[in-house]
Design a protein around this motif. Structure first.
Motif, PDB file in Angstrom:
ATOM      1  N   ALA A   1      -9.122   3.893   1.643  1.00 46.39           N
ATOM      2  CA  ALA A   1      -9.265   4.587   2.929  1.00 46.39           C
ATOM      3  C   ALA A   1      -8.664   5.983   2.855  1.00 46.39           C
ATOM      4  O   ALA A   1      -9.057   6.885   3.603  1.00 46.39           O
TER       5      ALA A   1
ATOM      6  N   GLN B   1      -8.084  -1.664  -1.320  1.00 44.11           N
ATOM      7  CA  GLN B   1      -8.955  -1.370  -0.182  1.00 44.11           C
ATOM      8  C   GLN B   1      -8.274  -0.387   0.763  1.00 44.11           C
ATOM      9  O   GLN B   1      -8.901   0.540   1.281  1.00 44.11           O
ATOM     10  N   ALA B   2      -6.973  -0.621   0.974  1.00 48.71           N
ATOM     11  CA  ALA B   2      -6.222   0.281   1.853  1.00 48.71           C
ATOM     12  C   ALA B   2      -6.128   1.669   1.231  1.00 48.71           C
ATOM     13  O   ALA B   2      -6.340   2.687   1.913  1.00 48.71           O
ATOM     14  N   LEU B   3      -5.839   1.719  -0.067  1.00 45.63           N
ATOM     15  CA  LEU B   3      -5.742   3.019  -0.751  1.00 45.63           C
ATOM     16  C   LEU B   3      -7.065   3.766  -0.652  1.00 45.63           C
ATOM     17  O   LEU B   3      -7.101   4.992  -0.458  1.00 45.63           O
TER      18      LEU B   3
ATOM     19  N   ALA C   1       0.837  -1.205   0.000  1.00 42.91           N
ATOM     20  CA  ALA C   1       0.000   0.000   0.000  1.00 42.91           C
ATOM     21  C   ALA C   1       0.873   1.258   0.000  1.00 42.91           C
ATOM     22  O   ALA C   1       0.557   2.256  -0.655  1.00 42.91           O
TER      23      ALA C   1
ATOM     24  N   MET D   1      -6.704  -6.125  -1.786  1.00 45.80           N
ATOM     25  CA  MET D   1      -6.446  -5.607  -0.436  1.00 45.80           C
ATOM     26  C   MET D   1      -5.720  -4.273  -0.491  1.00 45.80           C
ATOM     27  O   MET D   1      -6.011  -3.352   0.268  1.00 45.80           O
TER      28      MET D   1
END
Lengths: 188, 675, 322
Positions: C109, C105-107, C57, C102
């Motif tokens: 945020a 998904q983190a990005l 990430a 995944m």
């Protein structure tokens, strides 16, 4: 899964595979030793990568995670590039490091602490900070070694190659949110 | 439906009966499928008792159609067809449902497997009732045989056939037959001199009254079918009149142009622009290499012509074409050595004293560039230590995943020769030692006793970058000694790379030309890996030697002989039966558009100008169905694969949805009981 | 030619001379670099040792910031380690779907997204030899580096890992830097250790291990009578340059081998002033060897094409091209 036949406990093996992109190739290891033969720091390792793989196969969790080998990995990717079975060996070494840190099994703290000092600066500033790293890490870990390394650091400063103040990115909050989310997704 | 169908469900021991409830499948078929008069399950349908069971039922119950649900038709279709035809039922009125390969071996859930087996049986039952009686045609076999490739496998095959009194045409690409074996010095494990055992066979080929040797020639095209192939051979211009040439060799002596011999000497020695690869070459006639000859380059020289005592030099010669008729073809096209430069960490091409196995063979050979003295690349110094590296390009997913089968034994042979001739220390780096055949393990034991060093570890790199005492001026082989678990650096003077055996660079084109398929690794595919190792999926075309996969001399010879035996069988029988599963064109519906002519992969369709329609030669047609699907007027139908038959089978497979009578039903009887 | 530009932390610190010389030659070579706004550290070799998804990430944030309709599709990194991390993340996010998901998904945020493969990650030397080209570069040489014996040092991460055949040059024996130096007029030594390890982060963790790796490289370059090593990676430069004194002291050796960036060499050959290329900021001074440039040296005799009568040597294998 045919691999789970017999009475061998594959829990550790599966855990390692699961945590490594492309890790499934690990089960095809020929035990040929190309990795151990290619490794620049191979002579300093207590177990060669090849041996670690067989130990993982044998379920020797404790011994594997206590090994110094992953911490001696210089990430030169020779092993991974030469492996006749295209096993992502460098990535496996990263996996073993992460597992060892979480299990608090690796005795020597130098290497993990270097990584965490580095990460600490990245998470505070968004950039690495060489001067900070050099002072913080070396003062806590090897004050004696500073005797030799000290003048070099000084010279770097004189040559304008070591800024004394860290630079902080604008989006540091955004970066922290991203990293925190990533960690929680991985269940860390 | 008026047909009386018998259904037989095979247990295949527990192969099928394990995952499939065979009794339930039989019960269900009898109760639910139209036309089924009896359904049985039996332990081994392919056993003679199983076959007799079917024959009894045909006799006593008056069966007119038979369905056997068992293994793949590849294995036993012929068995059941024969069993039926013996009792008087046309063999094409039987049908197999593959409930082992397509059901029990690939389905874990018992209920799902049983259900799928029922559907497969339903498909076969519906189809078989529409099948028609067919009669195979019989065609004569031309007793002449084409052998492609004059290496040891091709030589063996040709001699077996010729000695049995049959005519053989042997086509060889190089100026001489002999293949790789002619380049070798000794052969393992007996250490016979390769030339001593090969050259007598070569001269037998050259002198044999039944063998017509076409060297420096290539097969241009192949057409026809089993028993009746038409072959066109291109004989490359030799620029030597073979009738006049006595093979005295004066032309070679007088030729002023010396070039590196990349083929026979493996790049390690020199030859002239007019050359004979080696002294015992068969045939004895030299070849002028157009690419390097000074006359062809600059228009002057002709030294050879001036000195030739029989005026055999002919610079005006051109390629010529020969048309041959043969009944069978044996392909023995051999292998190429892996390009060791593709593994740069071993230094080949950069570090002078790294050699390939083929280079080493020449280095060791008394007729080679050093007259058999094992010397470093400077041509003067004898090595005091030699490293041998196994698996160069083999067992390596980045190059060839397979094992090359001969390298372990070559290593032992090389080790022996080095120690015998130079007294040098020899280090062999292996992953696994595989001395698999008769007397091979004993040879390994001999080398252990002779003091050859074995290090279990695939070599990481070969370098001239010295860093430890004793390494200066040496080649350092770095590897993990896996039996110790430590990295080792062994300084040596010479390194031999045991390169992989790989398919010929043009194997793909060759395969297409002969209608022979190749696996992912490029080796030609045999009809059955265990039970039919020298036949191919194309009738009348056989394969022998390393074109089928890596193998050593004994195995190549065995395959050459095996292929010859298969061909002899065909010749003795005199005729072959051609499968009646072919396509036919209904002339009245054919518009003469000729779309099918070019699509046919077997060139079986021709256009009849007078009638303005296309015609399918039944002897050439393989029944693949390409033309059937392509015909815009639906004028072509494939016997045994008519639209009605195929749709009926599909309807059966969809029994769940459309019921037993072919009409869509609103509430089909569930074949799969809810768990 | 427009490129996205990711300098990486080193180029703002220990590798300032790399940054300065890159900027100096970019204009004259027709290269426009648009720095990724508010980029962050790539995590070097450390982040991955503690967290996997976060490590990807961390890198992916940079890719997300660099990608966009109006932005150049090629993202250039001069640092081999940054280049590896950007390239590997770009590749792995596409190859390993769950990892890609995944990471995104983190990005998300942080309000970002990156479609793997939408950027081409390239190393600076790739751009110079392939986009500018040897010919154009040769045409700009006004002060050929004649007489300088150069050991081209690629290090590991420019060419490894291969990532499904995506390596810029051969993973074991690359030649682009060799050819580049020849284009500049330098005498290039066939450096056997050209892709061996400089010690990486071992200088921090186990100095003894690192010193030995550095010694091997310096020893071999000295054996080949190289005047200097030319590099394209900040970590290689730092380890070989800044630790050379320690290595000498610790192992009793006496190396004096300057380590310069290939961009500095290009600048020199293009006639630029050493100071404009930040030459002089290296710890092992290059001043004395650079005096060689321009001084006439004897031209070696052309190699013999005809075999001598008494020459018994066997021909070298012909290496197939490509």
């Amino acid at each position: 899964m045919s691999r789970s036949l017999g009475n061998k406990d594959d829990a550790f093996l599966n855990e390692v595979i699961e945590a490594t992109p492309g890790g499934e190739a690990l089960v095809t290891c020929l035990q040929c030793g190309t990795c151990g033969g290619s490794c620049p720091s191979g002579p300093d390792m207590d177990h060669t990568p090849r041996q670690l793989f067989q130990m993982i196969n044998a379920g020797m969790r404790q011994e594997v995670l206590q090994s110094n080998a992953p911490w001696y990995c210089v990430t030169c990717y020779y092993c991974m590039t030469r492996c006749p079975k295209q096993i992502p060996i460098t990535d496996l070494m990263y996996t073993l490091k992460r597992m060892a840190v979480r299990a608090k099994l690796y005795d020597d703290s130098d290497a993990p602490d270097w990584s965490s000092s580095f990460i600490g600066f990245v998470e505070s500033y968004g950039r690495s900070f060489e001067f900070g790293l050099a002072t913080r890490y070396h003062l806590t870990h090897s004050p004696l070694r500073k005797v030799g390394v000290g003048p070099m650091g000084l010279e770097m400063i004189v040559k304008d190659r070591m800024p004394l103040r860290p630079e902080r990115i604008k989006g540091i909050d955004q970066l922290r949110t991203i990293l925190d989310t990533a960690k929680s997704l991985e269940g860390v | 439906m008026t047909e009386k169908v018998g259904v037989y469900i095979c247990h295949c021991g527990t192969n099928i009966a394990g995952p499939v409830d065979v009794e339930e499948v039989a019960r269900w078929a009898k109760e639910n499928l139209d036309g089924v008069v009896l359904a049985r399950d039996y332990r081994f349908m392919c056993s003679s008792l199983g076959q007799e069971l079917i024959q009894e039922d045909i006799k006593n119950e008056g069966l007119t159609r038979v369905v056997v649900a068992a293994c793949s038709p590849h294995l036993h279709e012929k068995t059941f067809r024969t069993a039926c035809s013996k009792i008087g039922l046309n063999p094409y009125l039987t049908q197999m449902a593959s409930i082992r390969e397509q059901v029990s071996w690939v389905t874990e859930d018992r209920a799902a497997a049983t259900h799928k087996a029922k559907m497969m049986v339903a498909g076969a039952v519906r189809r078989v009732q529409l099948q028609e009686e067919l009669q195979p045609t019989e065609v004569p076999v031309n007793p002449n045989t084409l052998v492609v490739g004059g290496g040891i496998a091709g030589i063996q095959a040709a001699l077996e056939l010729a000695d049995a009194g049959h005519k053989v045409f042997m086509v060889e690409r190089e100026p001489s037959i002999g293949g790789h074996m002619a380049q070798f010095d000794k052969t393992f494990p007996t250490l016979d001199c390769a030339a001593c055992i090969l050259t007598p066979k070569m001269s037998d080929v050259g002198l044999h009254e039944n063998i017509e040797l076409l060297s420096y020639a290539e097969v241009d095209s192949l057409s026809g079918f089993v028993g009746n192939f038409d072959v066109r051979v291109r004989k490359k211009a030799r620029y030597i009149d073979e009738d006049a040439c006595t093979g005295c060799g004066i032309c070679i002596e007088k030729c002023p142009k010396k070039v590196v011999d990349e083929v026979f000497e493996a790049g390690l020695g020199y030859r002239k622009a007019v050359y004979r690869p080696f002294p015992q070459a068969i045939p004895k006639f030299p070849v002028i290499d157009r690419d390097t000859c000074i006359y062809f380059e600059r228009g002057t020289c002709k030294a050879c012509e001036k000195f030739c005592p029989t005026e055999a030099i002919d610079f005006e010669q051109t390629d010529t074409y020969l048309d041959l008729n043969v009944g069978n073809v044996i392909m023995a096209t051999g292998y190429d050595l892996f390009d060791c430069g593709k593994i740069p960490q071993y230094g080949y091409g950069r570090l002078a004293n790294v050699f390939t196995s083929l280079e080493f063979e020449r280095l060791c050979n008394a007729a080679g560039p050093t007259e058999g003295h094992i010397l470093l690349r400077d041509g003067v110094t004898e090595p005091q230590s030699v490293g041998i590296i196994h698996c160069v390009g083999s067992r390596d997913k980045q190059h060839h995943a397979y094992c090359s089968a001969v390298c372990c034994m070559s290593a032992l042979k090389f080790g022996h020769l080095v120690m015998e001739k130079t007294g040098a220390e020899v280090y062999s780096f292996y992953i696994d030692m595989r001395p698999l055949h008769k007397n091979y393990e004993e040879f390994y034991d001999r080398l252990l006793q002779e003091g050859m060093h074995f290090i279990r570890g695939r070599v990481a790199e070969v370098t001239d970058a010295a860093r430890l005492p004793g390494e200066d001026g040496k080649l350092i082989i770095q590897a993990e000694d896996t039996l110790i678990g430590k990295q080792r650096r062994i300084p040596v003077d010479m390194v031999i790379l045991l390169g992989a055996l790989q398919p010929r660079f043009d194997a793909k084109e060759t395969g297409l030309k002969f209608g022979v398929s190749a696996g992912l690794d490029g080796w030609f595919t045999e009809r059955h890996p265990k039970l039919d190792p020298v036949a191919t999926m194309t009738d009348g075309v056989f394969i022998a030697g390393t074109c089928q996969g890596p193998k050593d001399i004994p195995d190549s010879v065995a395959q050459g002989a095996a292929a010859a035996a298969r061909v002899q069988g065909m010749i003795s029988k005199g005729t072959v039966l051609i499968e009646p599963i072919v396509a036919t064109i209904e002339e009245a519906r054919c518009s003469g558009c000729r779309i099918c002519n070019t699509l046919c992969p077997f060139n079986a369709i021709e256009y009849l100008e007078d009638k303005a329609v296309s015609y399918i030669n039944p002897a050439l047609c393989k029944g693949c169905g390409t033309c059937v699907a392509a015909c815009p007027a639906q004028a072509i139908s494939g016997a045994h694969f008519t639209n009605d038959q195929i749709f009926a089978e599909m309807e059966g497979l969809l029994y769940d949805v459309i019921g037993s009578n072919g009409a869509t039903v609103k509430s089909p009887q569930p074949a799969l009981e809810p768990a | 030619m427009r490129y996205g530009y990711y300098p990486g932390c080193s180029l703002t610190g220990t590798a300032r001379p790399y940054e300065v010389s890159t900027k100096a030659i970019a204009g004259p070579l027709g290269l426009t670099f648009e720095e990724v706004e508010d980029w962050n550290c790539c995590g070097a070799t450390e982040y991955m040792s503690l967290n996997k998804t976060a490590a990807y990430a961390l890198v992916a944030r940079n890719l997300a910031l660099a990608a966009g309709e109006d932005k150049p599709k090629d993202l250039v990194a001069p640092c081999s380690l940054c280049y590896l991390n950007l390239r590997k993340t770009n590749h792995y996010m596409a190859k390993y779907k769950s990892l890609g998901k995944m990471t995104n998904q983190a990005l998300a945020a942080g309000g970002l997204h990156y479609t793997p493969g939408s950027l081409n990650v390239r190393h600076l030397i790739d751009v110079i030899v392939n986009d500018v080209g040897y010919e154009a570069l040769g045409a700009r040489v006004t002060r050929p580096l004649t007489g300088l014996r150069v050991a081209p040092y690629y290090g590991c991460l420019l060419v490894r890992p291969d990532l499904n055949g995506g390596s810029f040059d051969d993973t074991e024996y690359p030649t682009h830097l060799d050819r580049l130096m020849e284009t500049l007029g330098a005498e290039v030594v066939d450096f056997p250790l050209k892709t061996h390890c400089c010690g990486g982060h071992m200088t921090q963790i186990s100095a003894e291990t690192a010193y030995e790796l550095i010694r091997r490289l310096l020893h071999n370059a000295a054996e080949y009578r190289a005047d200097l090593l030319v590099t394209l990676c900040p970590m290689c430069q730092f380890n070989l340059d800044a630790y050379q004194t320690q290595v000498n002291r610790h192992l009793g050796t006496d190396f004096h081998l300057p380590i310069l960036y290939f961009t500095q060499m290009i600048g020199l050959a293009m006639g630029m002033e050493p100071k404009a290329l930040a030459i002089g900021q290296e710890i092992v001074s290059a001043a004395s060897v650079l005096r060689k440039i321009g001084t006439a040296v004897e031209v070696e005799e052309a190699p013999q094409t005809r075999r001598k009568r008494d020459d018994k040597s066997l021909p070298m294998p012909r290496i197939r091209e490509g």
